[in-house]
Design a protein around this motif. Structure first.
Motif, short mmCIF file in Angstrom:
data_model
loop_
_atom_site.label_atom_id
_atom_site.label_comp_id
_atom_site.label_asym_id
_atom_site.label_seq_id
_atom_site.Cartn_x
_atom_site.Cartn_y
_atom_site.Cartn_z
N SER A 120 0.82 -1.21 0.00
CA SER A 120 0.00 0.00 0.00
C SER A 120 0.85 1.26 0.00
CB SER A 120 -0.92 0.02 1.22
OG SER A 120 -0.16 0.03 2.42
N GLU A 121 2.14 1.12 0.28
CA GLU A 121 3.06 2.26 0.27
C GLU A 121 4.48 1.75 0.07
OE1 GLU A 121 2.52 4.13 4.04
OE2 GLU A 121 3.48 2.52 5.17
N GLY A 122 5.38 2.66 -0.27
CA GLY A 122 6.78 2.29 -0.48
C GLY A 122 7.07 1.72 -1.86
N ASN A 123 6.06 1.71 -2.74
CA ASN A 123 6.23 1.14 -4.08
C ASN A 123 6.16 2.20 -5.18
OD1 ASN A 123 3.57 1.63 -3.62
ND2 ASN A 123 2.83 -0.39 -4.20
N GLY A 124 6.15 3.48 -4.79
CA GLY A 124 6.20 4.56 -5.77
C GLY A 124 4.99 4.59 -6.69
N ILE A 125 5.24 4.75 -8.00
CA ILE A 125 4.14 4.86 -8.96
C ILE A 125 3.30 3.60 -9.06
CG2 ILE A 125 5.30 6.63 -10.35
CD1 ILE A 125 5.85 4.36 -12.41
N LEU A 126 3.82 2.49 -8.55
CA LEU A 126 3.06 1.23 -8.59
C LEU A 126 1.91 1.22 -7.58
CD1 LEU A 126 6.01 -1.32 -8.94
CD2 LEU A 126 4.62 -0.28 -10.75
N LYS A 165 23.81 6.95 -24.97
CA LYS A 165 24.36 7.71 -26.09
C LYS A 165 25.19 8.90 -25.63
CE LYS A 165 21.24 6.50 -29.85
NZ LYS A 165 20.36 6.99 -30.94
N SER A 166 24.77 9.55 -24.54
CA SER A 166 25.47 10.76 -24.12
C SER A 166 26.65 10.49 -23.18
CB SER A 166 24.50 11.73 -23.43
OG SER A 166 23.97 11.16 -22.24
N GLN A 167 26.55 9.40 -22.37
CA GLN A 167 27.57 9.17 -21.34
C GLN A 167 28.12 7.75 -21.31
OE1 GLN A 167 26.57 11.08 -17.43
NE2 GLN A 167 24.61 11.55 -18.43
N ASN A 168 27.61 6.89 -22.18
CA ASN A 168 28.00 5.48 -22.18
C ASN A 168 27.69 4.83 -20.82
OD1 ASN A 168 28.96 3.24 -23.66
ND2 ASN A 168 30.96 3.37 -22.67
N LEU A 169 26.56 5.26 -20.23
CA LEU A 169 26.17 4.76 -18.92
C LEU A 169 24.66 4.49 -18.86
CD1 LEU A 169 28.08 7.27 -16.60
CD2 LEU A 169 28.63 4.83 -16.86
N ILE A 170 24.28 3.47 -18.11
CA ILE A 170 22.90 3.30 -17.64
C ILE A 170 22.89 3.86 -16.23
CG2 ILE A 170 21.09 1.66 -17.01
CD1 ILE A 170 22.34 -0.26 -19.11
N ILE A 171 22.05 4.84 -15.96
CA ILE A 171 22.08 5.54 -14.66
C ILE A 171 20.77 5.31 -13.92
CG2 ILE A 171 22.34 7.75 -13.51
CD1 ILE A 171 23.91 8.72 -15.97
N GLN A 172 20.86 4.66 -12.75
CA GLN A 172 19.69 4.40 -11.92
C GLN A 172 20.09 4.54 -10.45
OE1 GLN A 172 16.49 3.70 -13.03
NE2 GLN A 172 17.28 4.09 -15.09
N ASN A 173 19.11 4.52 -9.55
CA ASN A 173 19.42 4.64 -8.12
C ASN A 173 19.50 3.27 -7.44
OD1 ASN A 173 16.60 4.41 -8.55
ND2 ASN A 173 16.14 5.25 -6.52
N TYR A 174 19.70 2.23 -8.23
CA TYR A 174 20.01 0.90 -7.70
C TYR A 174 20.87 0.21 -8.75
CZ TYR A 174 16.87 -1.46 -10.96
OH TYR A 174 16.28 -1.96 -12.11
N VAL A 259 11.49 7.14 -8.61
CA VAL A 259 12.65 6.98 -7.73
C VAL A 259 12.32 6.04 -6.57
CG1 VAL A 259 14.18 8.19 -6.13
CG2 VAL A 259 13.67 9.19 -8.37
N GLU A 260 11.14 6.20 -5.98
CA GLU A 260 10.74 5.34 -4.86
C GLU A 260 10.56 3.90 -5.31
OE1 GLU A 260 7.90 6.16 -1.23
OE2 GLU A 260 6.69 5.55 -2.96
N MET A 261 9.98 3.71 -6.49
CA MET A 261 9.82 2.36 -7.03
C MET A 261 11.19 1.69 -7.21
SD MET A 261 8.29 1.21 -10.75
CE MET A 261 9.64 2.05 -11.62
N ASN A 262 12.14 2.42 -7.80
CA ASN A 262 13.46 1.84 -8.03
C ASN A 262 14.19 1.56 -6.72
OD1 ASN A 262 13.22 1.75 -10.77
ND2 ASN A 262 14.64 3.43 -11.20
N ALA A 263 13.99 2.41 -5.72
CA ALA A 263 14.61 2.16 -4.41
C ALA A 263 14.08 0.86 -3.82
CB ALA A 263 14.33 3.33 -3.47
N ALA A 264 12.79 0.59 -4.04
CA ALA A 264 12.19 -0.66 -3.55
C ALA A 264 12.72 -1.86 -4.30
CB ALA A 264 10.67 -0.58 -3.67
#
Length: 299
Positions: A120-126, A165-174, A259-264
């Protein structure tokens, strides 16, 4: 069977429609676009054009159906629309479905929910998936519902392309080497087609996944596919990811939900119920999707 398919000809609904027609079912596809009508009819399905916001339209379309496949869908640009509350807009579609099911008398429903719908919480947009499951569970007990809970879709990886394309990186918070499940829409469609022909018994939940693979493995696989063997997955702070999304023009509330979804995902709480009900993995693996990813990357 007479089956109603929502979601127009999207990534799940199109292959689902094809499979159901090949099995001899009578399929009506709901779309909001008149431009889709001829394409839907070319598959051998009936097209019905209308809005998810119109309860009377939904009820009339559902009436007399043996089964309805229901999913919430907003247009692709909604993440950057600062006037839309993403969670509330999807939750309202769930309310519309409930009212339309009640008015139409449909007794068998397959609902496309999601990983994280147990929270019910802590899952971000989900969060809206939790909301809609709760709303549909208010339907009378003689209405049978199968809640399909797929994990993260492979095609969400297309969002990685700009920073690759811009940085040769996949950027995420996990990130890192801890495996997490991903899924192909083709495996989702096939699983739903299977469930349609199985008995319906009250309220049921089924998770759907294609492969369990780590962020580091994803970077290697996608990098190889696009000719960048040095592609890396970079883990940044929640704040840095949020700022990047907002600066790119995303609705700040929606960005915070991502961001909250990815943190979970990173701390594992998103997958706790999944691992208690772990499914048999589907056929489509990341290496298969990587070919599609490479085509999009080089386009």
């Amino acid at each position: 069977m007479k089956i109603i398919v929502t979601g127009s000809l999207g990534n799940i609904s199109k292959p689902l429609t094809k499979e159901l027609i090949s099995k001899g079912h009578s399929v009506t596809v709901i779309s909001s676009s008149n431009e889709r009508q001829s394409e839907i009819e070319a598959l051998g399905a009936k097209a019905t054009i209308g809005s998810m916001e119109n309860v009377d339209f939904l009820a009339e379309t559902f009436r007399g159906a043996d089964m309805v496949y229901a999913m919430e869908a907003l247009n692709a640009g909604v993440f950057f629309d600062h006037t839309v509350d993403f969670i509330e807009a999807n939750t309202q579609i769930g309310r519309n479905y409930k009212e339309a099911f009640e008015k139409s008398g449909v007794k068998k429903i397959i609902h496309l929910s999601s990983i994280g719908a147990h929270m019910s919480e802590g899952n971000g947009i989900l969060t809206f998936h939790y909301n809609v499951e709760q709303i549909l569970n208010e339907l009378p007990g003689d209405v049978s519902i199968k809640f399909m809970r797929p994990v993260g879709f492979y095609y969400n990886m297309f969002s990685f392309i700009p920073t690759i394309k811009s940085q040769n990186l996949i950027i995420q918070n996990y990130g890192g080497d801890k495996k997490e499940p991903w899924v192909s829409p083709l495996d989702i469609a096939h699983t739903i087609a299977e469930e349609i022909e199985k008995p319906f018994n009250g309220r049921e939940i089924r998770y759907i996944a294609s492969e369990e693979i780590s962020p580091d493995e994803i970077a290697r696989t996608l990098g190889k596919a696009i000719g960048k063997n040095d592609l890396k997955w970079l883990t940044v702070s929640d704040e840095d990811l949020l700022n990047g999304m907002v600066n790119a023009g995303m609705n700040p509330k929606t960005a915070k939900g991502f961001v909250e979804m990815n943190a979970a995902r990173g701390n594992g709480i998103l997958y706790e119920d999944y691992y208690l009900h772990q499914p048999v993995l589907g056929k489509v693996k990341l290496k298969d999707f990587a070919e599609e990813f490479a085509a999009a990357y080089h386009q």
